[in-house]
Scaffold this motif. Structure first.
Motif, PDB file in Angstrom:
ATOM      1  N   UNK A 172     108.630   6.039  -7.520  1.00 41.70           N
ATOM      2  CA  UNK A 172     108.643   7.313  -8.232  1.00 41.70           C
ATOM      3  C   UNK A 172     107.280   8.004  -8.158  1.00 41.70           C
ATOM      4  N   UNK A 173     106.216   7.245  -8.355  1.00 44.66           N
ATOM      5  CA  UNK A 173     104.874   7.818  -8.314  1.00 44.66           C
ATOM      6  C   UNK A 173     104.556   8.362  -6.922  1.00 44.66           C
ATOM      7  N   UNK A 174     104.965   7.643  -5.889  1.00 45.62           N
ATOM      8  CA  UNK A 174     104.740   8.109  -4.519  1.00 45.62           C
ATOM      9  C   UNK A 174     105.484   9.410  -4.249  1.00 45.62           C
ATOM     10  N   UNK A 175     106.715   9.510  -4.731  1.00 41.45           N
ATOM     11  CA  UNK A 175     107.518  10.718  -4.495  1.00 41.45           C
ATOM     12  C   UNK A 175     106.998  11.890  -5.304  1.00 41.45           C
ATOM     13  N   UNK A 176     106.519  11.616  -6.511  1.00 41.16           N
ATOM     14  CA  UNK A 176     105.944  12.683  -7.314  1.00 41.16           C
ATOM     15  C   UNK A 176     104.691  13.243  -6.657  1.00 41.16           C
ATOM     16  N   UNK A 220     107.871  15.921 -22.287  1.00 34.79           N
ATOM     17  CA  UNK A 220     109.156  15.246 -22.108  1.00 34.79           C
ATOM     18  C   UNK A 220     108.952  13.748 -21.946  1.00 34.79           C
ATOM     19  N   UNK A 221     109.923  13.000 -22.439  1.00 32.92           N
ATOM     20  CA  UNK A 221     109.969  11.548 -22.263  1.00 32.92           C
ATOM     21  C   UNK A 221     111.241  11.211 -21.497  1.00 32.92           C
ATOM     22  N   UNK A 222     111.092  10.557 -20.349  1.00 35.64           N
ATOM     23  CA  UNK A 222     112.225  10.175 -19.501  1.00 35.64           C
ATOM     24  C   UNK A 222     112.382   8.661 -19.587  1.00 35.64           C
ATOM     25  N   UNK A 223     113.445   8.218 -20.261  1.00 34.26           N
ATOM     26  CA  UNK A 223     113.671   6.789 -20.485  1.00 34.26           C
ATOM     27  C   UNK A 223     114.557   6.220 -19.384  1.00 34.26           C
ATOM     28  N   UNK A 226     113.702  10.870  -9.967  1.00 30.77           N
ATOM     29  CA  UNK A 226     114.316  12.158  -9.659  1.00 30.77           C
ATOM     30  C   UNK A 226     114.290  13.136 -10.820  1.00 30.77           C
ATOM     31  N   UNK A 227     114.621  12.659 -12.018  1.00 35.33           N
ATOM     32  CA  UNK A 227     114.631  13.538 -13.194  1.00 35.33           C
ATOM     33  C   UNK A 227     113.214  13.955 -13.580  1.00 35.33           C
ATOM     34  N   UNK A 230     119.496   9.260  -4.757  1.00 39.44           N
ATOM     35  CA  UNK A 230     119.317  10.398  -3.854  1.00 39.44           C
ATOM     36  C   UNK A 230     117.962  11.067  -3.984  1.00 39.44           C
ATOM     37  N   UNK A 231     117.304  10.883  -5.115  1.00 38.42           N
ATOM     38  CA  UNK A 231     116.062  11.613  -5.374  1.00 38.42           C
ATOM     39  C   UNK A 231     116.301  12.920  -6.104  1.00 38.42           C
ATOM     40  N   UNK A 232     117.567  13.329  -6.224  1.00 34.64           N
ATOM     41  CA  UNK A 232     117.896  14.561  -6.943  1.00 34.64           C
ATOM     42  C   UNK A 232     118.025  14.266  -8.435  1.00 34.64           C
ATOM     43  N   UNK A 233     117.798  15.261  -9.277  1.00 33.57           N
ATOM     44  CA  UNK A 233     117.962  15.035 -10.723  1.00 33.57           C
ATOM     45  C   UNK A 233     119.431  14.877 -11.080  1.00 33.57           C
TER      46      UNK A 233
END
Length: 209
Positions: free
Chosen positions: A75-79, A41-44, A50-51, A22-25
């Motif tokens: 993810x990079x594009x959405x960020x 933060x590290x997101x694995x 989203x997160x 969904x793109x939501x966290x």
């Protein structure tokens, strides 16, 4: 017969559709991290980001890792579209074989289980995740506890448990404090609108020194 690697499996997974999530966290990450002061933060297993984007929007500096190059590109594009691209570093890792470097105030492992993982692989990754937590920081591990209730003949999969995860992490008293250990049930409708629920495990532990 050649075994499917993690990279091959997740590349095929993400290429099935232009957007998988969904793109939501993740709501349980939001619940557990909303009260934390922003830091590193590290997101694995960041997937489509989203997160990581949610964390960056709250002021965190995020290193986000995933095995799928396709997921990382999305993810990079959405960020960038969300205006937080400069707060997130994206790295491709098969976490069983390479792991991001650094020390972090938050390490997030959301639904870090895979049908192509080797025995003991998740435990090894979680121990590395714990090692990456800075003193005073937290490790948040969320996992599915079973299949949705509307699945009548689910495939066999050994879902992780909180006792099993704690045994793998082996947090020493005086070094770690368990702040959340809970099984959470949520509404989980099926693809054809079926009523259903699914349970997830939530573990939040803090490094004291």
């Amino acid at each position: 017969m050649t075994e499917t690697t993690a990279q091959e499996y997740w590349e095929d997974f993400y290429r099935e559709r232009e957007q998988m999530w969904t793109g939501k966290p993740n709501v349980l990450l939001v619940r557990e991290a909303a009260d934390l002061a922003p830091g590193a933060a590290l997101d694995l297993g960041c997937g489509e980001g989203g997160d990581a984007i949610w964390l960056a929007e709250r002021g965190w500096r995020v290193l986000a890792a995933d095995v799928s190059a396709t997921a990382l590109e999305r993810a990079a594009e959405r960020a960038a579209a969300a205006g937080v691209g400069d707060r997130i570093t994206w790295e491709r890792h098969d976490l069983a074989h390479s792991f991001p470097e650094g020390s972090f105030d938050l390490v997030s492992a959301q639904f870090l289980h895979s049908p192509v993982a080797a025995d003991g692989e998740r435990d090894k990754i979680l121990r590395l995740a714990a090692e990456a937590v800075a003193p005073g920081g937290v490790l948040i591990v969320v996992a599915h506890a079973g299949w949705p209730t509307w699945m009548t003949e689910p495939p066999f999969f050994e879902f992780p448990t909180i006792p099993g995860t704690l045994a793998a992490l082996d947090p020493k008293p005086g070094e770690w404090r368990v702040e959340t250990e809970e099984v959470v049930g949520r509404e989980w409708p099926g693809p054809e609108g079926q009523d259903g629920r699914r349970e997830d495990t939530v573990l939040r532990i803090r490094r004291l020194r």
